[in-house]
Enzyme design. Structure first.
Site, PDB file in Angstrom:
ATOM      1  N   ASP A 140       0.849  -1.185   0.000  1.00 26.18           N
ATOM      2  CA  ASP A 140       0.000   0.000   0.000  1.00 26.18           C
ATOM      3  C   ASP A 140       0.884   1.233   0.000  1.00 26.18           C
ATOM      4  O   ASP A 140       2.082   1.168   0.309  1.00 26.18           O
ATOM      5  CB  ASP A 140      -0.916   0.001   1.229  1.00 26.18           C
ATOM      6  CG  ASP A 140      -2.110   0.936   1.066  1.00 26.18           C
ATOM      7  OD1 ASP A 140      -2.331   1.417  -0.065  1.00 26.18           O
ATOM      8  OD2 ASP A 140      -2.817   1.186   2.057  1.00 26.18           O
ATOM      9  N   ASP A 164      -5.087  -2.817  -2.606  1.00 25.87           N
ATOM     10  CA  ASP A 164      -6.403  -2.174  -2.706  1.00 25.87           C
ATOM     11  C   ASP A 164      -6.425  -1.091  -3.781  1.00 25.87           C
ATOM     12  O   ASP A 164      -7.398  -0.363  -3.914  1.00 25.87           O
ATOM     13  CB  ASP A 164      -6.831  -1.592  -1.359  1.00 25.87           C
ATOM     14  CG  ASP A 164      -5.906  -0.506  -0.849  1.00 25.87           C
ATOM     15  OD1 ASP A 164      -5.769   0.527  -1.518  1.00 25.87           O
ATOM     16  OD2 ASP A 164      -5.314  -0.691   0.225  1.00 25.87           O
ATOM     17  N   ASP A 222      -1.153  -0.901   5.039  1.00 28.12           N
ATOM     18  CA  ASP A 222      -1.613   0.467   5.276  1.00 28.12           C
ATOM     19  C   ASP A 222      -0.946   1.050   6.526  1.00 28.12           C
ATOM     20  O   ASP A 222      -0.462   2.192   6.524  1.00 28.12           O
ATOM     21  CB  ASP A 222      -3.144   0.442   5.427  1.00 28.12           C
ATOM     22  CG  ASP A 222      -3.729   1.806   5.745  1.00 28.12           C
ATOM     23  OD1 ASP A 222      -4.257   2.440   4.828  1.00 28.12           O
ATOM     24  OD2 ASP A 222      -3.671   2.224   6.929  1.00 28.12           O
ATOM     25  N   HIS A 275      22.406  24.662 -27.202  1.00 28.64           N
ATOM     26  CA  HIS A 275      22.901  25.801 -27.973  1.00 28.64           C
ATOM     27  C   HIS A 275      24.403  26.001 -27.741  1.00 28.64           C
ATOM     28  O   HIS A 275      24.976  25.523 -26.754  1.00 28.64           O
ATOM     29  CB  HIS A 275      22.155  27.070 -27.569  1.00 28.64           C
ATOM     30  CG  HIS A 275      22.316  27.413 -26.115  1.00 28.64           C
ATOM     31  ND1 HIS A 275      23.433  28.042 -25.604  1.00 28.64           N
ATOM     32  CD2 HIS A 275      21.511  27.180 -25.052  1.00 28.64           C
ATOM     33  CE1 HIS A 275      23.306  28.195 -24.305  1.00 28.64           C
ATOM     34  NE2 HIS A 275      22.141  27.676 -23.934  1.00 28.64           N
ATOM     35  N   GLU A 330      14.441  27.622 -21.489  1.00 33.26           N
ATOM     36  CA  GLU A 330      15.192  27.332 -20.273  1.00 33.26           C
ATOM     37  C   GLU A 330      14.369  27.728 -19.046  1.00 33.26           C
ATOM     38  O   GLU A 330      13.420  28.520 -19.129  1.00 33.26           O
ATOM     39  CB  GLU A 330      16.531  28.089 -20.294  1.00 33.26           C
ATOM     40  CG  GLU A 330      17.424  27.906 -19.070  1.00 33.26           C
ATOM     41  CD  GLU A 330      17.815  26.461 -18.797  1.00 33.26           C
ATOM     42  OE1 GLU A 330      16.959  25.721 -18.275  1.00 33.26           O
ATOM     43  OE2 GLU A 330      18.962  26.078 -19.097  1.00 33.26           O
TER      44      GLU A 330
END
Length: 557
Positions: free
Chosen positions: A9, A75, A124, A361, A437
């Site tokens: 879980d 679940d 859980d 670049h 950017e």
């Protein structure tokens, strides 16, 4: 051959919010708890936490016996249906988690079953122990865990009361944490079911599930023809309605998980973790010794504060921890027959991928000065060195002859780089604002040392969390990842089966690589990306991605 039951879980108190998972491995023959594991994972969505719990449970079972067969019970309808192959995993950032889970054991050795949340109390409780520990700035400890005793007592009480559905009683269950999220992240209500736990129920569920599947045939159709857990209606009908709701509820939560593996934890303690290059973040090159020292010092301070606040806590124990000595109380009744879903992984996609050739670049005047240069600054053009780098990249790409389209960020340095390459290739340049950017706010144009001197608290927060923004309303790495994921999806659809040159920047390229690998946000700090370098990522129609090249600069030498 040994047979294990894995129950897992996960939950998020906010969706996304502080999240954790829990998983328990038990012996199918005796019902004995063999391993417990739990972890606070930082900020994540419910879906990510559930997948992380599944992965941890499978790995714990594998550590016990790699030759075993495993029956997973969860679940989460979403995870069960996706791992069973009946529902498509729609968001690319969820696919790496599912792929990792599928590789723990060989195909055919793991089956999946959905169960009502009330029957998943043990996992859980573990998940919530982990989240509670994280909130205190601590790690979850198996030795201090009371999850098994508390969940066993709660299940016993629920069984005597006739069974319950949903998150019953208690405080801070993972189910309740899921309910704190938005409606898109809510888990659909489940039918009431048997809440009795124990060895007899485990054996009965497995035996009757196999008998039911065998009688109805095999594969997904047989699983759908079986009876849904605790309901008395055909599983196919239940799955159909659940599938319809999936598009609006669980899938929306899935789609928001754009953090890698949806895991937005701060960087780990590591003396070599640097601020993203200042290269790394905008326009600069590899930091010099002073930048390394500055980054390490700032990172150490940020990590210390993050640890004190509980932002970087996680379980550090191995999954193969000593077995717990106390087993949960058990009932002798066998549960009703349940559909046992066989894995349904399809063969690898062999069609032509959308291939993104990612070109950073060329240099600008700010690059050798190692200054932050994002989308909110002066928007510098290429320097003479940068133009020469672009020409060399263009010559190499022309020799390769595979580029079919050119797409550029709107900033001047990328448009100029793209124009040089496109002219050599005889192609037009299209502009996509999603490739810009990151905006570094008030840090634009400053060096790392200058930012540390002027805005130390903001810098420390930014180093510690992908959700932190630069001073002055800049863009966080988490926001950049969301933007890049949407841009990627749009471009993959538009250029399916084609090879496209994307001319962009350091952070967008690193983010695309990170998302393709399913790596955590701190991986941005661990990649080198030089000016005018090339990286390549291929995206397949089935949602898989392959990183083929990173930071190639051989043509510049």
């Amino acid at each position: 051959m040994r047979e294990f039951i894995v129950e897992a879980d996960g939950g998020s108190r906010g969706n996304p919010g502080p999240a954790g998972y829990g998983a328990v491995v038990s012996d199918a023959a005796t019902g004995e708890t063999l391993r417990e594991t739990a972890e606070y994972i930082g900020v994540a969505t419910n879906n990510v936490a559930e997948y992380r719990g599944l992965l941890a449970g499978l790995r714990a079972a594998h550590a016990l016996d790699p030759d075993a067969t495993v029956h997973v019970r969860m679940d989460s309808k979403l995870v069960v249906e996706q791992m069973s192959g009946r529902w498509k995993i729609k968001h690319p950032d969820m696919k790496p988690l599912a792929a990792q889970a599928a590789r723990v054991f060989p195909p055919g050795r793991v089956t999946y079953e959905w169960m009502p949340r009330a029957q998943n109390k043990h996992a859980d409780r573990l998940a919530n122990e982990a989240m509670d520990a994280g909130a205190r700035g601590e790690q979850w400890s198996e030795a201090e865990s009371t999850a098994e005793l508390e969940s066993g007592a709660e299940l016993e009480s629920a069984g005597e009361a006739g069974g319950v559905s949903g998150a019953a009683g208690g405080v801070g269950t993972a189910g309740a944490a899921r309910a704190q999220g938005s409606a898109a992240g809510a888990v659909p209500s489940e039918p009431p079911g048997d809440a009795v736990a124990g060895a007899a129920r485990v054996r009965g569920a497995l035996a009757e599930g196999r008998a039911s599947a065998s009688a109805a045939g095999s594969g997904p159709d047989a699983a759908r023809a079986s009876t849904a857990p605790g309901s008395g209606v055909p599983a196919g009908a239940s799955s159909g309605s659940a599938g319809a709701s999936s598009g609006s509820a669980t899938d929306d939560a899935d789609a928001r998980a754009v953090r890698a593996v949806g895991d937005a934890r701060p960087p780990q303690d590591d003396a070599d973790v640097l601020a993203p290059q200042v290269d790394g973040i905008g326009d600069g090159g590899t930091p010099g010794a002073d930048a390394h020292t500055d980054a390490r010092a700032a990172k150490a301070g940020a990590d210390a504060r993050a640890a004190k606040a509980g932002a970087d806590t996680r379980a550090a124990k191995a999954v193969a921890a000593p077995a717990k000595a106390v087993a949960a109380p058990a009932k002798a009744e066998a549960a009703p027959a349940r559909a046992v879903a066989a894995p349904g992984w399809a063969p690898a996609d062999m069609s032509a991928p959308a291939t993104f050739v990612l070109l950073r670049h060329g240099e600008t005047p700010l690059t050798p000065q190692k200054r932050f240069s994002g989308s909110g600054g002066t928007d510098p053009s290429l320097s003479d060195t940068g133009r020469e780098q672009a020409e060399r990249a263009a010559a190499m790409l022309a020799r390769r002859g595979t580029i079919q389209a050119v797409v550029s960020s709107p900033l001047a340095r990328t448009r100029e780089t793209a124009g040089i390459v496109a002219a050599r290739l005889g192609l037009d340049v299209s502009i996509d604002d999603g490739l810009r950017e990151t905006d570094f706010g008030a840090w634009e144009g400053l060096t790392f040392a200058e930012v540390r001197e002027r805005h130390p608290d903001d810098l420390n927060a930014w180093l510690a969390s992908p959700d932190a923004e630069p001073t002055g309303g800049g863009e966080s790495f988490a926001a950049t990842a969301t933007r890049l994921a949407a841009t990627r999806d749009k471009l993959v659809t538009a250029h399916a089966g084609r090879t496209v040159l994307l001319v962009t920047h350091v952070t967008p390229i690193k983010t695309l690589v990170r998302l393709a690998l399913g790596a955590p946000p701190e991986s941005l700090f661990r990649m080198e990306l030089s000016a005018a370098s090339l990286s390549v990522v291929a995206y397949y129609a089935d949602g898989n991605a392959s990183v083929r090249l990173l930071n190639d600069t051989s043509y510049l030498r």
